[in-house]
Each structure stands twice: as structure tokens, then as C-alpha cells.
Design an enzyme around this catalytic site. Structure first.
Site, short mmCIF file in Angstrom:
data_model
loop_
_atom_site.label_atom_id
_atom_site.label_comp_id
_atom_site.label_asym_id
_atom_site.label_seq_id
_atom_site.Cartn_x
_atom_site.Cartn_y
_atom_site.Cartn_z
CG MET A 101 20.94 12.37 -42.53
SD MET A 101 20.91 14.03 -42.85
CE MET A 101 22.17 14.64 -41.45
N GLY A 102 23.33 8.30 -42.85
CA GLY A 102 24.54 7.23 -43.30
C GLY A 102 25.57 7.64 -42.34
CD GLU A 133 27.99 0.20 -31.31
OE1 GLU A 133 26.87 -0.24 -30.74
OE2 GLU A 133 28.59 -0.58 -32.13
CG HIS A 181 23.37 5.76 -36.92
ND1 HIS A 181 24.58 6.49 -37.05
CD2 HIS A 181 22.26 6.87 -37.08
CE1 HIS A 181 24.51 7.49 -37.52
NE2 HIS A 181 23.31 7.86 -37.32
CD GLN A 220 18.22 16.72 -42.29
OE1 GLN A 220 17.48 15.87 -42.68
NE2 GLN A 220 18.78 16.58 -41.22
N GLY A 226 17.20 8.72 -32.23
CA GLY A 226 18.36 8.90 -31.05
C GLY A 226 17.86 10.08 -30.12
CD GLN A 239 16.29 14.53 -36.16
OE1 GLN A 239 16.53 15.37 -36.88
NE2 GLN A 239 16.46 13.14 -35.87
O1 PAF Z 1 18.73 12.46 -37.66
C1 PAF Z 1 19.05 12.58 -38.77
O2 PAF Z 1 19.92 11.53 -39.11
C2 PAF Z 1 18.13 13.20 -39.64
O3 PAF Z 1 17.59 14.29 -39.47
C3 PAF Z 1 17.10 12.35 -40.26
C4 PAF Z 1 16.17 12.13 -39.17
C5 PAF Z 1 17.39 11.02 -41.07
C6 PAF Z 1 16.27 13.19 -41.37
O4 PAF Z 1 16.95 13.32 -42.38
#
Ligand code: PAF
Length: 281
Positions: free
Chosen positions: A30-31, A35, A37, A61, A147, A153
């Protein structure tokens, strides 16, 4: 590196990559990259011909009263970081293209979504699995990288990919932490100085639990109490949940006998942070 917003244009790029026989590694985000990411991007770079990063703050979400509007967004900053970690394409679709007015399809994983974060964020995982499913359909990755910080998740997405025969590899990489142990998160940017200091209790409490298990403690309830006492000693910390669960199926445990996931969510002011460790016995 290219930034593509249009789904049709992006799919053309993917078609061309496929025509050339290139493998595709995908990092959905989600931007507001950190580190954590970047470690996923570097792994994707090492294992694939084409590396795609998606940046999409997925409204589905976020619950009512959550931080969808406030979620930090900075595409220019993200692009500079992404290129430094070997990204080839940023896919940043518009909400109206992902969810047009007549949108009506959702993906739901049962059981695994009901506890932990699913209990306090109703509908959250339905939003995650729906968007990840859509992104997988658009990007068609060979490998997707997530991650371990979002442990629940990751387990849910693995389940979805298996149950729906998606035929891609899901790689889950370790949590990246600040020098004082705080797990990196885009939401850390919300913390005040005092909250940021308090938030170090999360990893400290997980380490205490780890040490206690290593010393022979097997009672899951006592481990939970140990963590609770450590976190409660921080005035700014408000516990959402502490869970000691089976690391495969997320079922609650009385006795610690195999691989356990110790996960927690704690609020500091308006910021809800999560963290976890896996302990092998
Ligand atoms: O982990 C995230 O940043 C979000 O839940 C994802 C997997 C990009 C879905 O929007």
C-alpha cells in the site's frame, strides 16, 4: 523503471514479458515503503526476470473509523526507493478502476480470518483477499512476496492461493526491525515521540516470552500473562489482543508443544501496531 496506472496498459506489459519468456516476481504493497518492503523487492529481484511492485491503498480492507484517509501516500518517494531495490515496474491503479461502481465480487477465506486481527477488524481480511486476488489476476506472478509482520495475512493468502489453485509461489520473508526492535511499518510514521519510545515494549515483551519458553515454560496462558504485564507497564500502550496460537492453523493453544505464533496488536494513541514472533519447541 516505469510507473503504470492503467490496468489495460499494465497488462500489455505483462503480456510482452510473458512473450519473452520472463518470470515475474510481485511485491504487493500500500506504499509508503520502508526497509521491510525493500527486502521483499530485493528478494524478488534476485529470483525473477521482471520485478513488479503494486502500490494501492485498498479501501476494502479498512473499516469505518480506520485510517484509510490518513494512510501515508508519497509516490515520488516510493519510486526512488523502489528503483534502488531493483523494481522494474510500479503498478499504481486508481480506485475507480479497481472497484468500478458496479463492482460485486469478493473473495473470502474462512476460519483463519475469524481470530486475531480478524476479530477486531471485521471485514479486513475479506478486503485483503479480494484485492490480492485481483492483483494476482492482473500481474500473473510466478512468485509473490509478503512480510512475516502480517503473519495472519500471510497464512490466509497462502491458504487462498492453495485453495484456489493459483499455481504461484508465496514467499514470506522475515520482519525487518529498527535498531531498538520496533518492527518496521508504514504506520510507525503516525507515532508521537513518546508513543514511538513506548512502542519498543512490543518486541521486548515478545523477547521475554521467547526467553521464558526457551527456559521451559509451556503454559500458553502464562506466556500471554507475561506479555500482558510487560505491555501494561507502558502507560501509552492499550492492548487489542495477545495470541499464542498454532503457527500453521492459528488455533489457540493451552500448551506449547510445537511451532507457535505469538502475535499481538496494541494501540498507541490513534495508531494500532502489530508484531509477532514464531517460536519452535
Ligand atoms: O500488506 C499490505 O500492505 C496489504 O494488506 C496488501 C497485501 C498490499 C493488500 O492490500
Amino acid at each position: 523503471m516505469e510507473i503504470i496506472r492503467q490496468i489495460t496498459l499494465f497488462k500489455e506489459k505483462i503480456k510482452e514479458a510473458r512473450r519473452l519468456g520472463n518470470s515475474i516476481g510481485f511485491v504487493p504493497t500500500m506504499g509508503f515503503l520502508h526497509e521491510g518492503h525493500l527486502s521483499l523487492l530485493r528478494q524478488a529481484r534476485a529470483e525473477n526476470d521482471l520485478v513488479v511492485l503494486s502500490i494501492f491503498v485498498n479501501p476494502l480492507q479498512f473499516g469505518a473509523g480506520e485510517d484509510f484517509e490518513d494512510y501515508p501516500r508519497d509516490l515520488e518517494r516510493d519510486a526512488a526507493l523502489a528503483v534502488s531495490a531493483g523494481c522494474d515496474i510500479i503498478f499504481a491503479p486508481a480506485t475507480r478502476d479497481m472497484y468500478p461502481k458496479d463492482y460485486a465480487t469478493f473473495v473470502e477465506v474462512e476460519r483463519l480470518t475469524s481470530g486475531l486481527c480478524g476479530a477486531s477488524r471485521l471485514g479486513h481480511f475479506r478486503g485483503v483477499t479480494t484485492v490480492v486476488n485481483k492483483l494476482f489476476n492482473i500481474v500473473t506472478p510466478d512468485r509473490a512476496y509478503f512480510g512475516q509482520k502480517d503473519a495472519q495475512q500471510a497464512i490466509i493468502i497462502r491458504r487462498m492461493a492453495k485453495d484456489l489453485n493459483m499455481g504461484l509461489e508465496i514467499d514470506v520473508l522475515p520482519i525487518i526491525r529498527e535498531a531498538d526492535g520496533l518492527a518496521m511499518s508504514s504506520r510507525n510514521s503516525y507515532l508521537t515521540q513518546a508513543e514511538r519510545k513506548s512502542a519498543t515494549v512490543l518486541y521486548r515483551s515478545l523477547c521475554l516470552a521467547n526467553e521464558s519458553i526457551a527456559a521451559g515454560e509451556r503454559n500458553a496462558g502464562l506466556i500471554e500473562q507475561l506479555i500482558r504485564a510487560a505491555i501494561d507497564s507502558e502507560r501509552l500502550a492499550h492492548i487489542d489482543y495477545i495470541a499464542v496460537v498454532d503457527a500453521e492453523n492459528l488455533l489457540e493453544l493451552d500448551k506449547i508443544e510445537k511451532r507457535v505464533l505469538i502475535a499481538l496488536a496494541v494501540r498507541f494513541g490513534k495508531t494500532r501496531l502489530i508484531d509477532n514472533i514464531i517460536v519452535e519447541v
